[in-house]
Design an enzyme around this catalytic site. Structure first.
Site, short mmCIF file in Angstrom:
data_model
loop_
_atom_site.label_atom_id
_atom_site.label_comp_id
_atom_site.label_asym_id
_atom_site.label_seq_id
_atom_site.Cartn_x
_atom_site.Cartn_y
_atom_site.Cartn_z
N CYS A 2 55.16 63.02 56.86
CA CYS A 2 54.09 62.24 57.51
C CYS A 2 54.55 60.56 57.18
O CYS A 2 55.02 60.69 56.06
CB CYS A 2 52.90 62.20 57.06
N ARG A 27 60.92 59.35 60.38
CA ARG A 27 60.68 60.53 59.61
C ARG A 27 60.31 61.81 60.07
O ARG A 27 60.33 62.79 59.66
CB ARG A 27 59.52 60.11 58.59
N TRP A 76 53.42 64.90 60.41
CA TRP A 76 54.34 66.28 60.72
C TRP A 76 53.70 67.54 60.30
O TRP A 76 53.27 67.64 58.97
CB TRP A 76 55.46 65.95 59.79
N ASN A 100 49.52 62.45 52.87
CA ASN A 100 50.80 62.67 52.97
C ASN A 100 51.10 63.68 52.10
O ASN A 100 50.90 63.60 50.84
CB ASN A 100 51.76 61.87 52.99
N GLY A 101 51.41 65.13 52.18
CA GLY A 101 51.69 66.10 51.47
C GLY A 101 51.03 67.35 51.54
O GLY A 101 50.49 67.64 52.77
N GLU A 496 79.30 70.34 58.52
CA GLU A 496 78.47 69.18 58.64
C GLU A 496 78.56 68.87 60.17
O GLU A 496 77.54 68.35 60.76
CB GLU A 496 79.16 68.08 57.94
N LYS A 500 75.35 68.87 62.40
CA LYS A 500 74.92 67.71 63.40
C LYS A 500 74.67 68.06 64.88
O LYS A 500 73.56 67.94 65.35
CB LYS A 500 76.15 66.76 63.24
N GLU A 503 71.47 70.05 64.89
CA GLU A 503 70.08 69.42 64.86
C GLU A 503 69.70 68.31 66.14
O GLU A 503 68.63 68.44 66.46
CB GLU A 503 70.29 68.23 63.57
N HIS A 519 87.18 87.11 58.59
CA HIS A 519 86.09 88.17 57.98
C HIS A 519 85.03 88.54 58.69
O HIS A 519 83.93 88.80 58.15
CB HIS A 519 85.93 87.51 56.57
N LYS A 628 62.76 63.36 58.50
CA LYS A 628 63.91 62.27 57.81
C LYS A 628 64.05 62.57 56.40
O LYS A 628 65.06 63.10 55.81
CB LYS A 628 63.89 60.67 58.26
O1 M6R Z 1 67.67 62.62 51.97
P1 M6R Z 1 68.36 63.61 51.61
O2 M6R Z 1 69.92 63.16 51.73
O3 M6R Z 1 68.09 64.36 50.28
O4 M6R Z 1 68.36 64.53 53.03
C1 M6R Z 1 68.61 65.93 52.71
C2 M6R Z 1 68.57 66.57 53.96
O5 M6R Z 1 67.23 66.69 54.56
C3 M6R Z 1 69.49 65.84 55.18
O6 M6R Z 1 70.66 65.61 54.76
C4 M6R Z 1 69.41 66.59 56.57
O7 M6R Z 1 70.11 67.70 56.49
C5 M6R Z 1 69.76 65.65 57.60
N1 M6R Z 1 68.65 65.93 58.39
C6 M6R Z 1 70.99 65.83 57.99
O8 M6R Z 1 71.39 65.17 59.14
#
Ligand code: M6R
Length: 633
Positions: A2, A27, A76, A100-101, A496, A500, A503, A519, A628
């Site tokens: 949020c 976010r 969110w 928020n929380g 990674e 990406k 996501e 494996h 985010k």
């Molecule tokens: O802010 P942080 O680096 O701690 O965040 C960790 C993950 O939430 C963050 O890297 C997430 O996987 C991203 N969306 C990756 O693109």
């Protein structure tokens, strides 16, 4: 997660709240709302599911001269569906709040609310806090400030609340326990409070970070700080942010993610310049950073992080193992947190977090601190909670990252890790008079300054690398699954690359150590599946090429990433993406040490995901269901 913005002052409130909320869009959110307060104390609330654009016309249609304060929120969803009723702000009689929380004891509070004859309108835990404040105010005949102060200790979990009352319209009360809050004030503008510094930067670059347990009272004449539990005034230091607001805009790029991918040559240089004493490429000193002493004394390094930052940590292990003798393990914060980890003498724990707010990473550092084990952190956000929790801190200089998918911040984390590994390795080499190792590390540092040049070539629109990425994306975008494989440094890059793609393009993608293919996952290879093979000329190259052959034999499509002069790879792959780099110079020396190729490969994989997502038409900067900064477990 949020986003919150609150403002009291002499400027038009609606546009300030809307712009602030847009700054927080990155976010992730699924509904939004704004409440505006006029001088007489009447308030109006505008809420809708979906994007801020849904409330914007309603807010802007109002005569802005009537209002002098208000609060806004992007939600969110956690408790209750993302719809208009559950969107914040929530109103209970004269009280209007955003939150928020998560209120962990919400059931208990809900019972109390019903027992007193009230029925909450929404399904949220947030609305319940307004009832608590109201009960306190009515029972003790106290004002909003005192009501919030008495009610706040009654909620459990991690929460931040910003609240206004129609009875005291010139006042915003904000309280923090967990989710971050930042405030700013200047005489001409008034007072603003937000979930992070970005909405504030449009008005002032001098901010105050609230600590857990802080309560502030914002008025156009200033901000007062209190301890929320004792009610006693506290002092908070003003922090100057060196990100200017224009770095928060897209600057002509179609998406923040694309802009941030292209910013990487610059952000690498920014981070290098921040840590090297000068530009002579001499080993840097990290002059005053106590973290260096902690690392130098370490017998074992445990790196913990989540998501992309965890992938950076996995790469860090390869660099530390290559340049130092330090035993390193890299762990997911969410797993480390609940395991029976046994700390050993000389162990140092390093958290990596772009945002500096990730709940699991923060919780590990808090636990480790309690155990008196030295903690370090790498983060991109000054003043973030993690930067204050860790005993020593190394900042990256990626600048604000708005796209939910981390790109330039990941590269900056990698850079910080390789710098630290080199710094430590050099110390050891000096002490052990290992001339060869020292030359190796000095060369590493020298070559790091060449990375931005090669990376600019790789990203150049219309250049051979970017063109090959585009073609590969167009040809593979309908694949039923993607596998990313690599060995050594390329293994974390494979993880990674797959993350990406998942996501932002919402396609099934998995990252694997190439040696693990047989494996299990090889069973899935068949026509219609794409395998991205990351195979720069390094010590693992021959093995990876053997894996490539196994893939080819099963009919999967191959996209290979390798050195520009790699004819073998080019001939075997359906699509060959050349690094802008030969494997050897005419004198036989390699052009860039193999430990540095991740700095070119990672942005190329980011671009590949971007191109696929672009063709699929997904919401690249704010992918569905993602936030985010993940400030809840
Ligand atoms: O802010 P942080 O680096 O701690 O965040 C960790 C993950 O939430 C963050 O890297 C997430 O996987 C991203 N969306 C990756 O693109």
């Amino acid at each position: 997660m949020c986003g919150i913005v609150g403002y009291v002052g002499q400027h038009a409130v609606g546009p300030i709240l809307l712009k602030g909320l847009k700054r927080l869009e990155y976010r992730g959110y699924d509904s939004s709302g704004v409440a505006l307060f006029d001088e007489g104390g009447r308030s109006e609330t505008f809420k809708a599911a979906g994007k801020i654009a849904a409330i914007e016309p309603m807010v802007l249609a109002k005569d802005q001269t009537l209002f002098h304060g208000g609060i806004g929120h992007t939600r969110w969803a956690t408790h209750g569906a993302p719809n208009t009723t559950n969107a914040h702000p929530h109103r209970v009689k004269d009280l209007v709040l955003v939150h928020n929380g998560i209120i962990e004891n919400y059931r208990e509070i809900q019972k109390l609310v019903y027992a007193r004859g009230y029925k909450p309108v929404s399904e949220t835990d947030s609305e319940l806090f307004a009832f608590l404040v109201m009960f306190e105010m009515e029972e003790h005949k106290i004002d909003l400030i005192e009501g919030v102060r008495r009610a706040f200790p009654k909620i459990h979990g991690s929460s931040s609340v910003v609240i206004m009352s129609e009875k005291q319209p010139g006042l915003i009360v904000a309280v923090r326990n967990g989710s971050p809050l930042v405030a700013g004030w200047n005489k001409e503008f008034g007072a603003i409070v937000a979930s992070d510094a970005q909405p504030i930067l449009d008005h002032t670059n001098k901010v105050y970070y609230l600590e857990n347990g802080d309560m502030i009272v914002c008025q156009k004449s200033g901000i007062q700080f209190f301890d929320a539990y004792s009610g006693k005034p506290v002092e908070r230091k003003e922090v100057t942010i060196d990100w200017s607001a224009d770095r928060l805009d897209k600057n002509g790029y179609a998406h923040y993610m694309l802009k941030e991918i292209h910013e990487q040559p610059r952000t690498i240089l920014d981070t290098l310049h921040a840590y090297f004493e000068d530009q002579t490429h001499r080993p840097f000193e990290f002059a005053k950073n106590a973290g260096i002493d902690q690392l130098s004394a370490a017998q074992r390094l445990s790196i913990i992080a989540c998501g992309t930052s965890w992938h950076a940590g996995l790469l860090g292990r390869y660099w530390f193992e290559r340049y130092t003798h330090l035993p390193v393990d890299t762990d997911l914060a969410s797993e480390f947190r609940y395991r029976n980890s046994h700390f050993t003498p000389g162990q140092v724990v390093m958290g990596i977090s772009q945002s500096g707010e990730t709940a699991d990473t923060l919780a590990v550092l808090q636990d480790v601190n309690k155990n008196k084990v030295p903690t370090l952190a790498i983060t991109n956000v000054k003043g973030s909670t993690i930067s204050r929790e860790a005993k020593s801190i190394f900042y990256t200089y990626a600048g604000p990252e708005i796209g939910v998918a981390s790109t330039k911040a990941f590269t900056a984390q990698m850079l910080m890790l390789v710098l630290l590994a080199g710094r430590l390795g050099r110390d050891l080499a000096v002490n052990d008079s290992q001339g060869k190792k020292m030359i190796e590390i000095d060369r590493l540092y020298r070559e790091l300054f060449e990375v931005p040049h090669y990376l600019s070539m790789a990203l150049e629109t219309g250049g051979s690398t970017a063109n090959a990425v585009k073609k590969a994306a167009q040809d593979t975008l309908h694949s039923k699954a993607f596998f990313f494989i690599g060995r050594g440094y390329s293994f974390p890059l494979a993880l990674e690359g797959a993350l990406k793609l998942k996501e932002i393009a919402y396609v099934h993608a998995e990252g694997y150590a190439a040696g693990e293919l047989k494996h299990g996952p090889i069973a899935m290879l068949e026509p219609g599946v794409t395998v991205i093979v990351i195979a720069p000329k390094d010590i693992w190259y021959d093995k990876t090429v053997s894996n490539l052959q196994e893939v080819k034999a099963r009919g999967a499509k191959i996209v290979a990433v390798g050195h520009a002069d790699d004819k073998t790879l080019a001939s075997m792959a359906d699509h060959f993406i050349p690094l802008p780099l030969q494997s050897k110079k005419p004198d036989g020396q390699s052009t860039l040490d193999e430990s540095l190729t991740p700095f070119l490969i990672s942005p190329i994989l980011q671009l590949l995901s971007y191109e696929i997502a672009l063709s699929k038409g997904t919401d690249i900067d704010q992918p569905r269901n993602l936030a985010k900064s993940v400030t809840v477990e």
